[in-house]
Scaffold this motif. Structure first.
Motif, PDB file in Angstrom:
ATOM      1  N   GLN A 199       0.773  -1.014  -0.116  1.00 13.95           N
ATOM      2  CA  GLN A 199       0.071   0.132   0.238  1.00 13.95           C
ATOM      3  C   GLN A 199       0.869   1.154   0.097  1.00 13.95           C
ATOM      4  OE1 GLN A 199      -3.187   0.434  -0.376  1.00 13.95           O
ATOM      5  NE2 GLN A 199      -4.531  -1.217   0.265  1.00 13.95           N
ATOM      6  N   ALA A 200       1.933   1.136   0.784  1.00 16.30           N
ATOM      7  CA  ALA A 200       2.573   2.505   0.712  1.00 16.30           C
ATOM      8  C   ALA A 200       3.347   2.958  -0.392  1.00 16.30           C
ATOM      9  CB  ALA A 200       3.854   2.192   1.918  1.00 16.30           C
ATOM     10  N   ASP A 217       1.669   8.985  -1.607  1.00 18.12           N
ATOM     11  CA  ASP A 217       2.668   9.803  -1.199  1.00 18.12           C
ATOM     12  C   ASP A 217       2.760   9.596   0.451  1.00 18.12           C
ATOM     13  OD1 ASP A 217       4.292  11.927  -0.407  1.00 18.12           O
ATOM     14  OD2 ASP A 217       2.853  13.312  -1.057  1.00 18.12           O
ATOM     15  N   THR A 218       3.759   9.059   0.820  1.00 15.76           N
ATOM     16  CA  THR A 218       3.711   8.952   2.384  1.00 15.76           C
ATOM     17  C   THR A 218       4.305   9.853   3.108  1.00 15.76           C
ATOM     18  OG1 THR A 218       6.023   7.709   1.926  1.00 15.76           O
ATOM     19  CG2 THR A 218       4.070   6.386   2.144  1.00 15.76           C
ATOM     20  N   ALA A 219       4.596  11.041   2.596  1.00 10.47           N
ATOM     21  CA  ALA A 219       4.802  12.294   3.260  1.00 10.47           C
ATOM     22  C   ALA A 219       3.592  12.612   3.954  1.00 10.47           C
ATOM     23  CB  ALA A 219       5.397  13.410   2.269  1.00 10.47           C
ATOM     24  N   ARG A 220       2.478  12.359   3.327  1.00 12.61           N
ATOM     25  CA  ARG A 220       1.085  12.724   3.771  1.00 12.61           C
ATOM     26  C   ARG A 220       0.869  12.138   5.293  1.00 12.61           C
ATOM     27  NH1 ARG A 220      -3.190  10.628  -0.695  1.00 12.61           N
ATOM     28  NH2 ARG A 220      -4.882  11.668   1.141  1.00 12.61           N
ATOM     29  N   PRO A 221       0.713  13.068   6.324  1.00 11.08           N
ATOM     30  CA  PRO A 221       0.680  12.531   7.537  1.00 11.08           C
ATOM     31  C   PRO A 221      -0.585  11.316   7.953  1.00 11.08           C
ATOM     32  CG  PRO A 221      -0.436  14.764   7.636  1.00 11.08           C
ATOM     33  CD  PRO A 221       0.171  14.320   5.936  1.00 11.08           C
ATOM     34  N   GLU A 223       7.420   2.468   9.881  1.00 13.31           N
ATOM     35  CA  GLU A 223       8.662   2.455   8.799  1.00 13.31           C
ATOM     36  C   GLU A 223       8.138   2.969   7.456  1.00 13.31           C
ATOM     37  OE1 GLU A 223      11.247  -1.075   6.622  1.00 13.31           O
ATOM     38  OE2 GLU A 223       9.980  -1.551   8.440  1.00 13.31           O
ATOM     39  N   HIS A 224       6.898   2.744   7.203  1.00 11.66           N
ATOM     40  CA  HIS A 224       6.356   2.844   5.820  1.00 11.66           C
ATOM     41  C   HIS A 224       5.597   4.301   5.790  1.00 11.66           C
ATOM     42  CE1 HIS A 224       7.690  -0.798   3.917  1.00 11.66           C
ATOM     43  NE2 HIS A 224       7.628  -1.460   4.771  1.00 11.66           N
ATOM     44  N   PHE A 225       4.950   4.739   6.772  1.00 13.97           N
ATOM     45  CA  PHE A 225       4.002   5.886   6.766  1.00 13.97           C
ATOM     46  C   PHE A 225       4.466   6.767   7.868  1.00 13.97           C
ATOM     47  CE2 PHE A 225       1.378   2.530   4.853  1.00 13.97           C
ATOM     48  CZ  PHE A 225       0.707   3.160   3.987  1.00 13.97           C
ATOM     49  N   ARG A 226       4.113   8.193   7.607  1.00 12.32           N
ATOM     50  CA  ARG A 226       4.441   8.940   8.536  1.00 12.32           C
ATOM     51  C   ARG A 226       3.327   9.124   9.673  1.00 12.32           C
ATOM     52  NH1 ARG A 226       3.910  15.502   6.948  1.00 12.32           N
ATOM     53  NH2 ARG A 226       4.378  16.350   9.166  1.00 12.32           N
TER      54      ARG A 226
END
Length: 466
Positions: free
Chosen positions: A103-104, A108-112, A140-143
């Protein structure tokens, strides 16, 4: 706008109207509802929506479904696997970690991640180490956000959690708990196979407060076997003493043709419709009398809780966990049967562990069903959300958002609302439709007027509105 905090209990509860309008209908945790999901859905629509954050530029919400339970509660209609073998959690956890990575890659994993929730089943079926491992993989993969900016919640069965467990949950990042209680009466607990003394629940709640959890919610169910107004009043008194920040008080939906475990319940012991209504009346009186705000449907919150504040601010929303404070999030679902809402699509994973596992082991998303919303779906979803969350629909705001003339486009719905207006449930004004206090407990019925799929849906698959 009159808020729920301003509404006295006797304005909400009208037994003649509740009895007359009680019918099977959706809870509208989504629109269209899951009955409109199809296995012809192309997962590429989900991938496209995920890669197009301009469609929903806000934060992310993550939902993890942990389906395992040590024992089964007879009333439960959740997607679950009852087993005492804790080893079953390990292969499932490994697949969740692979799904997180899959999924990551799409987002855009900069999205909180402003909202995160573990549900089930019983999430605390996982060991302490496994829970920490799953949160670490997510991080590890999301913010993930700092504690003061995040709403990270978990459903907890007090029979499956010690004070040490609560401390572990706080350490790995959770700041909100939802506790299943249902009823404190021993006879009712025996009838539904959920033995949970008050002291067990109190231990978990005290630990949550000691650990600094920002909100503790309690779930109750009325309509279970052997319940009476007197017995449930004792449960309500006990819960008020425990003073949770939020309460959900659900009406039990007895659908043994759909949920096999409900066949273990003695139907002769179920309270009559009249007794159910009387219990509901006591719920309203006791909780509002204790200072809780009636949010809508079956939700209550203390005036200072985020849920009540969001309703006052007009930012309350509906999602698959019920009422929510976060309006601008794409929702990513992880695990068997979980549902995501990304952009203009809903997508659901395979319900069974075998199907879910085969997809993830093959390096694929486990999506098997879904729906892509049309422009009309998005418009009607907005209407239903505004009615259910704010108890009003202002035409100017809706018209500005969707480029329509409401009275022209929804003339038929306005006509069909007329009997509800005659009964005092709504008022149809020049510039708005407003749900009156007498209609707030029947807001699902109001929303159903705007559901274009309902006439063709199998209503027996929905719960009763009351």
């Amino acid at each position: 706008m009159m808020t729920s905090a301003d509404t006295p209990a006797d304005s909400l509860f009208h037994p003649d109207l509740l009895d007359r309008y009680s019918a099977n209908g959706p809870r509208y945790t989504s629109y269209p509802t899951a009955l409109q999901f199809t296995d012809q859905f192309d997962p590429e629509h989900y991938r496209h929506a995920a890669r197009n954050p301009a469609a929903s530029p806000g934060g992310l919400s993550l939902y993890f479904h942990i389906p395992f339970c040590d024992t089964v509660c007879f009333y439960c209609g959740c997607n679950k696997v009852a087993t005492k073998n804790r080893a079953h959690a390990r292969p499932y956890l490994e697949r969740l970690k692979r799904e997180i990575a899959l999924q990551a890659e799409l987002f855009d994993t900069a999205r909180p991640v402003s909202q995160l929730h573990w549900g089930g089943g019983t999430p605390t079926f996982l060991s302490h180490a496994e829970m920490a491992e799953l949160m670490a993989a997510t991080r590890e993969h999301f913010r993930l956000l700092p504690d003061e900016q995040a709403e990270y919640s978990i459903e907890v069965d007090p029979r499956e959690a010690s004070a040490e467990t609560i401390g572990i949950l706080r350490d790995i990042g959770f700041n909100r708990l939802s506790l299943g209680v249902q009823d404190f009466d021993p006879r009712v607990q025996q009838a539904v196979n959920r033995i949970q003394p008050r002291a067990m629940t109190e231990t978990v709640m005290n630990a949550a407060r000691d650990e600094g959890f920002q909100s503790v919610s309690v779930d109750l169910i009325y309509g279970l076997p052997h319940q009476s107004v007197e017995s449930f009043s004792r449960t309500l008194d006990a819960v008020v003493e425990l003073a949770p920040d939020r309460l959900s008080v659900f009406g039990y939906a007895h659908m043994p043709s759909m949920f096999k475990m409900q066949r273990q319940i003695d139907e002769a012991a179920l309270p009559s419709p009249a007794v159910r209504l009387a219990i509901l009346r006591r719920v309203i009186e006791r909780l509002t009398g204790a200072g809780y705000v009636y949010i809508g449907m079956d939700h209550f919150a203390l005036p200072g809780d985020e849920l009540a504040l969001a309703q006052q601010a007009g930012t309350l929303q509906r999602n698959f966990q019920g009422y929510s404070t976060r309006a601008d999030c794409d929702l990513i679902g992880f695990g068997a049967s979980s549902i995501g809402k990304v952009g203009d699509v809903y997508a659901q994973n395979a319900r069974d562990l075998a199907g879910y596992g085969a997809a993830i082991d093959g390096g694929r998303l486990a999506i098997t069903r879904g729906v892509r919303l049309t422009r009309g779906d998005r418009l009607r979803r907005d209407i239903i959300t505004r009615l259910m969350c704010q108890f009003e629909l202002r035409f100017d705001a809706l018209e500005a958002a969707h480029g329509i003339d409401f009275r022209t486009g929804f003339a038929d719905e306005i006509r069909r609302l007329a009997p509800l207006e005659d009964d005092g449930l709504v008022s149809i004004e020049r510039d708005a439709i407003r749900v009156r206090p007498a209609g707030r407990m029947l807001v699902r019925n109001v929303a159903m007027i705007f559901d274009r799929y309902l006439a063709h849906a199998g209503r027996e698959r929905f719960s009763r509105t009351i």
